[in-house]
Each structure stands twice: as C-alpha cells, then as structure tokens.
Design a protein around this motif. Structure first.
Motif, PDB file in Angstrom:
ATOM      1  N   GLY A 104      85.310 -16.190 -94.064  1.00 22.99           N
ATOM      2  CA  GLY A 104      85.784 -15.020 -93.520  1.00 22.99           C
ATOM      3  C   GLY A 104      86.603 -14.902 -92.261  1.00 22.99           C
ATOM      4  N   TYR A 126      82.071 -14.194 -83.740  1.00 27.09           N
ATOM      5  CA  TYR A 126      81.810 -13.762 -85.238  1.00 27.09           C
ATOM      6  C   TYR A 126      80.485 -13.844 -85.701  1.00 27.09           C
ATOM      7  CZ  TYR A 126      82.922 -13.935 -90.362  1.00 27.09           C
ATOM      8  OH  TYR A 126      83.245 -13.637 -91.460  1.00 27.09           O
ATOM      9  N   TYR A 127      79.537 -14.572 -85.155  1.00 28.01           N
ATOM     10  CA  TYR A 127      78.163 -14.721 -85.757  1.00 28.01           C
ATOM     11  C   TYR A 127      77.317 -14.112 -84.594  1.00 28.01           C
ATOM     12  CZ  TYR A 127      79.473 -17.807 -89.439  1.00 28.01           C
ATOM     13  OH  TYR A 127      80.348 -18.330 -90.709  1.00 28.01           O
ATOM     14  N   SER A 173      83.593 -10.244 -83.194  1.00 28.32           N
ATOM     15  CA  SER A 173      84.595 -10.667 -83.993  1.00 28.32           C
ATOM     16  C   SER A 173      84.999 -12.056 -83.544  1.00 28.32           C
ATOM     17  CB  SER A 173      85.712  -9.857 -83.972  1.00 28.32           C
ATOM     18  OG  SER A 173      86.255  -9.874 -82.528  1.00 28.32           O
ATOM     19  N   SER A 207      88.645 -11.584 -86.948  1.00 26.98           N
ATOM     20  CA  SER A 207      88.012 -11.307 -88.318  1.00 26.98           C
ATOM     21  C   SER A 207      86.846 -10.761 -87.731  1.00 26.98           C
ATOM     22  CB  SER A 207      87.836 -12.173 -89.041  1.00 26.98           C
ATOM     23  OG  SER A 207      89.238 -12.776 -89.393  1.00 26.98           O
ATOM     24  N   THR A 208      86.078  -9.830 -88.491  1.00 25.71           N
ATOM     25  CA  THR A 208      84.772  -9.122 -88.338  1.00 25.71           C
ATOM     26  C   THR A 208      83.923  -9.514 -89.572  1.00 25.71           C
ATOM     27  OG1 THR A 208      85.073  -7.100 -88.831  1.00 25.71           O
ATOM     28  CG2 THR A 208      85.150  -7.459 -86.615  1.00 25.71           C
ATOM     29  N   GLY A 209      82.675  -9.130 -89.519  1.00 25.06           N
ATOM     30  CA  GLY A 209      81.731  -9.024 -90.830  1.00 25.06           C
ATOM     31  C   GLY A 209      80.895 -10.294 -91.133  1.00 25.06           C
ATOM     32  N   GLY A 210      80.866 -11.158 -89.896  1.00 25.23           N
ATOM     33  CA  GLY A 210      79.911 -12.510 -89.996  1.00 25.23           C
ATOM     34  C   GLY A 210      78.354 -11.786 -89.735  1.00 25.23           C
ATOM     35  N   THR A 211      77.455 -12.616 -90.451  1.00 21.64           N
ATOM     36  CA  THR A 211      76.113 -12.206 -90.134  1.00 21.64           C
ATOM     37  C   THR A 211      75.832 -12.246 -88.714  1.00 21.64           C
ATOM     38  OG1 THR A 211      75.427 -12.824 -92.315  1.00 21.64           O
ATOM     39  CG2 THR A 211      73.694 -12.725 -90.442  1.00 21.64           C
ATOM     40  N   ASN A 212      75.149 -11.382 -87.902  1.00 20.77           N
ATOM     41  CA  ASN A 212      74.633 -11.404 -86.650  1.00 20.77           C
ATOM     42  C   ASN A 212      73.381 -12.274 -86.594  1.00 20.77           C
ATOM     43  OD1 ASN A 212      74.257 -11.337 -84.051  1.00 20.77           O
ATOM     44  ND2 ASN A 212      74.060  -8.991 -83.909  1.00 20.77           N
TER      45      ASN A 212
END
Length: 236
Positions: free
Chosen positions: A24, A36-37, A41, A53-58
């Motif tokens: 990602g 990112y995690y 981002s 980029s964004t969308g990584g699991t927190n």
C-alpha cells in the motif's frame, strides 16, 4: 470472583501476531513509512512528506522519518523476493545508521522478520521503551546474506524479473524471544544496504499470522478452568 476472573482472561487472552509487509506504500519511489500503521499516512514519494499513502491498519505503530518502503521496481532496492509476495515492500533506511519502530501499546513474546544484506550486515535491538530507550530486551546480529547476482540455475531464475537480476535476493528469516514488554525496535546497518521484510510482532517466526503464543495459551487455559468452575457450581 474466581469465575469472573477466568471469564475475563478467556475474553482477552488470544492476541494474534502482527505482520507488517508495507503493501500500500509507494515502494517504487521509496516512500517514507512514518504513520502509515498509526492511523496516518506515509511520507509521500522519496519521503518528502507530501501526498503520502493512507489505508494502513492502525496498529499504533510509527517509524522514524528515515524509514522507507522499497519494492525495487522499477528502481531502488533491486529485490523481487519478498516472502509475502507481490504488492509487498521491504523496509530500509535512506540515511543515518538505522531507523526506529515505535509500538505505543507494546508487544510481548517474540519478534522476527526476513532480511537481505548481501553487501553490509547489521543488527536489530528490541527495547522496553520508546525510541530505543529503557531496557534492552533482545538483540540480533545480522550476518551477510547470499547475493542474488551470484546465484545460478533455478535459484537465479527465482530472483530475476524480465532482464533484471535482484541482488537483494533471497531473504533470510531470523527471530528472537524475550521477556517483558517491548515498545520499540532499532534496525541498524548500512544506509540503503540492508532490507527488512514481513516484520512480525509477537512471534519468533517471521510471517506467523495466527497461532496464539504460549503465554496466550496459558491464559486461555485459565479461562477454560473458569468454565469448569461454573459447571461444578451448577451441579452443586
């Protein structure tokens, strides 16, 4: 009281391991991992901090600013052999002597990863505090790995995409167990000369994604014992 305690352990004891493969992120342009995690981002192409980029699991995991994701395609790390497969990236650092991963909530039991270091070795340290502080819980010395450019036959074919030979191939697994709670990891070595893949928190087996660790299994046993108390109480 005893029954309630057992049920509480049963509900909270099984914690799955976490595997970071940096999919990602823009590995072709060595994007900084940053938050990112951590609900945020990445740092944008080349780590410039724009358009990340964004969308990584927190997971509550953040990385120092020099930590970057790298796929090597079309340029960069020259690797095609990340164990988790297509779409995944490796972790490296563009400057300095290493990068730091912070885990705010902490993790226990074990830590593992795959790495490739055909030219310069490195080391990894697991610390009890953030930013590589506190107590050193475990350390790993990373020896040189095989250079994919020196392979022949099928092994060479596995490290080749079209006409590109991947020097950073193959990756070697390594892991360690420790006591206590870890909150940071320091990855050290030569800048741009060592790659880390499938970083795994909570297990000494790189890429492990599901089995409860021994400590979790022990707590699960306590929970089951609590259920036994309930049954005996009902019979009485």
């Amino acid at each position: 009281m005893v029954v309630a305690l057992g049920m509480s352990f049963l509900a909270t004891s099984v914690n799955a391991t976490v595997v970071l493969n940096f999919a990602g992120l823009d590995g072709a342009n060595t994007e900084a991992v940053r938050d990112y995690y951590n609900g945020g981002s990445g740092g944008g192409p080349s780590g410039d901090g724009a358009g990340g980029s964004t969308g990584g699991t927190n997971y509550g995991i953040s990385f120092s600013i020099n930590a970057t994701a790298c796929s090597g395609l079309p340029t960069g790390c020259e690797t095609t052999a990340i164990p988790s497969g297509l779409g995944a990236n490796a972790l490296t650092f563009a400057s300095g002597e290493g990068d730091v991963m912070n885990v705010a909530a902490g993790f226990i039991t074990g830590f593992s990863f795959f790495y490739s270091a055909p030219q310069q070795g490195g080391a990894v340290e697991v610390w009890s505090g953030l930013d590589a502080t506190g107590t050193l819980l475990a350390s790993i010395t990373l020896d040189l790995t095989q250079d994919g450019n020196l392979l022949t036959g099928p092994a060479l074919d596995a490290c080749t995409v079209e006409t590109q030979v991947a020097g950073y191939c193959p990756f070697s697994p390594v892991g360690v167990t420790f006591l206590g709670t870890a909150r940071s990891v320091n990855f050290a070595g030569g800048a741009d000369y060592i790659l880390f893949a499938d970083i795994t928190l909570g297990s000494q087996t790189a890429g492990d994604t599901g089995a409860p660790e021994p400590a979790s299994l022990a707590l699960l046993g306590i929970g089951i014992a609590g259920l036994g108390v309930i049954r005996r109480f009902r019979r009485a």
